[in-house]
Scaffold this active site. Structure first.
Site, PDB file in Angstrom:
ATOM      1  N   THR A  24      11.246  12.348   9.236  1.00 58.60           N
ATOM      2  CA  THR A  24      11.543  11.879   7.879  1.00 58.60           C
ATOM      3  C   THR A  24      12.982  11.378   7.760  1.00 58.60           C
ATOM      4  O   THR A  24      13.238  10.266   7.286  1.00 58.60           O
ATOM      5  CB  THR A  24      11.317  13.036   6.872  1.00 58.60           C
ATOM      6  OG1 THR A  24       9.992  13.514   7.036  1.00 58.60           O
ATOM      7  CG2 THR A  24      11.527  12.601   5.442  1.00 58.60           C
ATOM      8  N   ILE A  65      23.425  14.112  -2.167  1.00 59.06           N
ATOM      9  CA  ILE A  65      24.607  14.337  -3.032  1.00 59.06           C
ATOM     10  C   ILE A  65      25.854  14.507  -2.160  1.00 59.06           C
ATOM     11  O   ILE A  65      25.846  15.325  -1.238  1.00 59.06           O
ATOM     12  CB  ILE A  65      24.455  15.622  -3.885  1.00 59.06           C
ATOM     13  CG1 ILE A  65      23.101  15.676  -4.570  1.00 59.06           C
ATOM     14  CG2 ILE A  65      25.579  15.750  -4.898  1.00 59.06           C
ATOM     15  CD1 ILE A  65      22.822  17.002  -5.279  1.00 59.06           C
ATOM     16  N   GLY A  89       7.598  14.183   1.747  1.00 59.39           N
ATOM     17  CA  GLY A  89       8.628  14.380   2.779  1.00 59.39           C
ATOM     18  C   GLY A  89       9.771  15.271   2.326  1.00 59.39           C
ATOM     19  O   GLY A  89      10.875  15.191   2.861  1.00 59.39           O
ATOM     20  N   GLU A 131       9.993  21.529   4.332  1.00 62.32           N
ATOM     21  CA  GLU A 131      10.272  21.814   5.736  1.00 62.32           C
ATOM     22  C   GLU A 131       8.953  21.875   6.505  1.00 62.32           C
ATOM     23  O   GLU A 131       7.895  22.071   5.914  1.00 62.32           O
ATOM     24  CB  GLU A 131      10.979  23.166   5.859  1.00 62.32           C
ATOM     25  CG  GLU A 131      12.327  23.228   5.177  1.00 62.32           C
ATOM     26  CD  GLU A 131      13.305  22.188   5.701  1.00 62.32           C
ATOM     27  OE1 GLU A 131      13.529  22.135   6.916  1.00 62.32           O
ATOM     28  OE2 GLU A 131      13.835  21.417   4.894  1.00 62.32           O
ATOM     29  N   ASP A 180      15.879  28.191   3.075  1.00 59.61           N
ATOM     30  CA  ASP A 180      16.609  26.923   3.136  1.00 59.61           C
ATOM     31  C   ASP A 180      17.805  26.953   2.168  1.00 59.61           C
ATOM     32  O   ASP A 180      18.934  26.621   2.551  1.00 59.61           O
ATOM     33  CB  ASP A 180      15.637  25.783   2.780  1.00 59.61           C
ATOM     34  CG  ASP A 180      16.303  24.424   2.776  1.00 59.61           C
ATOM     35  OD1 ASP A 180      16.637  23.921   3.858  1.00 59.61           O
ATOM     36  OD2 ASP A 180      16.506  23.876   1.674  1.00 59.61           O
ATOM     37  N   LYS A 189      22.039  26.875   2.798  1.00 60.82           N
ATOM     38  CA  LYS A 189      22.914  25.920   2.097  1.00 60.82           C
ATOM     39  C   LYS A 189      24.019  26.642   1.324  1.00 60.82           C
ATOM     40  O   LYS A 189      25.177  26.200   1.336  1.00 60.82           O
ATOM     41  CB  LYS A 189      22.083  25.026   1.182  1.00 60.82           C
ATOM     42  CG  LYS A 189      21.186  24.062   1.985  1.00 60.82           C
ATOM     43  CD  LYS A 189      20.129  23.411   1.120  1.00 60.82           C
ATOM     44  CE  LYS A 189      19.298  22.393   1.892  1.00 60.82           C
ATOM     45  NZ  LYS A 189      18.132  21.926   1.131  1.00 60.82           N
ATOM     46  N   GLY A 227      14.238  14.191   0.777  1.00 60.92           N
ATOM     47  CA  GLY A 227      13.576  12.881   0.897  1.00 60.92           C
ATOM     48  C   GLY A 227      14.292  12.021   1.920  1.00 60.92           C
ATOM     49  O   GLY A 227      15.497  12.185   2.160  1.00 60.92           O
TER      50      GLY A 227
HETATM   51  N1  HSE Z   1      13.170  21.073   2.408  1.00 59.45           N
HETATM   52  C1  HSE Z   1      14.454  20.733   1.920  1.00 59.45           C
HETATM   53  C2  HSE Z   1      14.404  20.688   0.397  1.00 59.45           C
HETATM   54  C3  HSE Z   1      14.877  19.406   2.472  1.00 59.45           C
HETATM   55  O1  HSE Z   1      13.293  20.671  -0.131  1.00 59.45           O
HETATM   56  O2  HSE Z   1      15.434  20.718  -0.246  1.00 59.45           O
HETATM   57  C4  HSE Z   1      16.307  19.043   2.209  1.00 59.45           C
HETATM   58  O3  HSE Z   1      17.206  19.945   2.806  1.00 59.45           O
END
Ligand code: HSE
Length: 419
Positions: A25, A145, A196, A199, A210, A214, A311
């Site tokens: 992706t 961002i 897309g 994960e 996730d 971050k 995306g």
């Molecule tokens: N799977 C992650 C999300 C992709 O949905 O934020 C971007 O890091």
């Protein structure tokens, strides 16, 4: 180690050649951005940037880049023309090995891989410095961002006291659709995958892992030390039901999956959890795949960065901005965003805030006592709610709340209320 020769500075022509590791992706988005926006990229970088190789296990018959596909990283490392390697494979291995080899051989690296950055970021920045190149990872937090560069270059005159972020596009998309369209959990997760956003293993999204990586990256940057994501208490959205949203609505709020950290006198607290946010919060109107990160600085007050958090093209745009930075910073390494020393987080049980507590049945004769034990709690009964009630606590430590709740017969759940 491998046998590739360090890149010969003399062979660099006017154009920068890049190689993409992983044509999924984000990787295919990077190829599209470099191709479709070659004019603006060249203007920003001061030179053309083009893709020479794409590393993937698969073949891509009919794809415009099919002739660039290779299956062996060594082909890329052995080509002195390649200056920058884009890593969009995801996961820790083999990404870590490939990125380490690329940096050691004198190539810059731009990555969107939050797992890699959260686990090995400091180490890879150190390796990049040792080889006079750069390791950039703007796309690893907040997709498109420009949040990390803002932290590094703009939020530099403040002590950052708080970070609150909607950091996962998939779950924000799911929560928005479930609330607004009453769509089922499985249906919206499928849509997020088709778009897309999700994960490969969607547990990474819905269980909060996730977002955890971050907020670990953001907190490491702000504190200048390594925050281990394993230390961050993390809850996902899998246990949420329509009843939770009914309570949030009764409080004139909504539920968002937030990654937060608080830099306090008692230490740094961090967590990922679904939280009730008020309709007065700027985060309230962040819907669908959008992400937003709000920083509170001691001079600046609140600032919020907002945009598409997942995306192909939005994320690729951030990756390409890093590739451009590698062209702009040839021969010098931008100082590392944080050091390897580990920052021990404060105990989350000592964190003080308000909670919504859900309890089965009808309030009993002990209600007053319970309200007192919960920091002067207030009763909350959303319209039409049967068989249970809620208590909105006063500010109290999470550990004390846990203790009180463990003694409540009919305790269902507790949720953070964002201040
Ligand atoms: N799977 C992650 C999300 C992709 O949905 O934020 C971007 O890091």
């Amino acid at each position: 180690m491998h046998s590739s020769e360090p890149r010969d500075e003399g062979v660099r022509g006017k154009d920068m050649k890049a190689a993409i590791l992983g044509y999924g992706t984000v990787g295919s988005g990077v190829a599209s951005v470099l191709e479709n926006n070659s004019d603006v990229v060249a203007k920003s970088a001061g030179e053309q940037i083009s893709v020479k190789y794409i590393l993937d296990l698969r073949e891509f018959p009919g794809d415009p880049n099919e002739d660039k596909v290779v299956h062996d990283i060594q082909v890329i490392l052995d080509d002195p023309e390649v200056e920058t390697v884009v890593e969009t494979m995801g996961g820790v291995e083999p990404a870590f090995t490939f990125v380490s080899r690329a940096l050691t051989s004198g190539r810059n690296v731009a990555t969107s891989n939050k797992e890699l950055v959260a686990k090995h970021g400091a180490e890879l920045m150190e390796l990049a410095a040792a080889h006079k190149v750069n390791f950039f990872f703007e796309a690893s937090v907040g997709g498109g961002i420009p949040v990390l560069r803002a932290v590094e270059e703009s939020l530099t005159a403040d002590h950052i006291q708080k970070i609150s972020g909607i950091l996962n596009g998939t779950t924000n998309y799911m929560l928005t659709k479930m609330k607004n369209e009453g769509a089922s959990y499985d249906q919206v997760l499928r849509q997020a995958q088709e778009n897309g956003y999700a994960e490969r293993d969607p547990a990474a999204d819905v269980e909060g892992y996730d977002a955890c990586r971050k907020i670990a990256i953001l907190t490491s940057m702000v504190c200048g030390k390594q925050v281990d994501f394993e230390d961050i208490p993390t809850e996902g959205i899998t246990k949420l039901t329509g009843v939770d949203f009914a309570y949030a609505k009764a409080m004139k709020g909504d539920i968002k999956l937030l990654g937060s950290s608080f830099m306090t006198e008692d230490g740094v607290f961090a967590r990922v959890a679904p939280e009730i946010i008020s309709d007065q919060s700027p985060l309230y109107s962040v819907n669908d795949v959008y992400n937003a990160v709000m920083f509170t600085g001691d001079m600046l007050g609140d600032v919020m960065l907002y945009g598409k958090g997942a995306g192909s093209l939005p994320t690729a745009s951030a990756v390409v901005s890093d590739v451009i930075q590698t062209a702009r910073n040839r021969g010098k390494t931008v100082p590392a965003a944080w050091k390897k020393d580990r920052l021990a987080l404060a105990d989350s049980r000592d964190f003080c805030c308000r909670f919504l507590v859900r309890i089965k049945g009808e309030p009993g004769s002990d209600l007053q006592e319970l309200k007192k034990a919960l920091g002067g709690a207030k009763l909350l009964r959303p319209e039409g709610m049967d068989g249970e009630y809620g208590l909105v606590t006063g500010p109290m430590k999470a550990g004390e709340l846990e203790e009180v709740c463990s003694g409540i017969e009919g305790f269902i759940s507790r949720m953070y209320i964002k201040d």
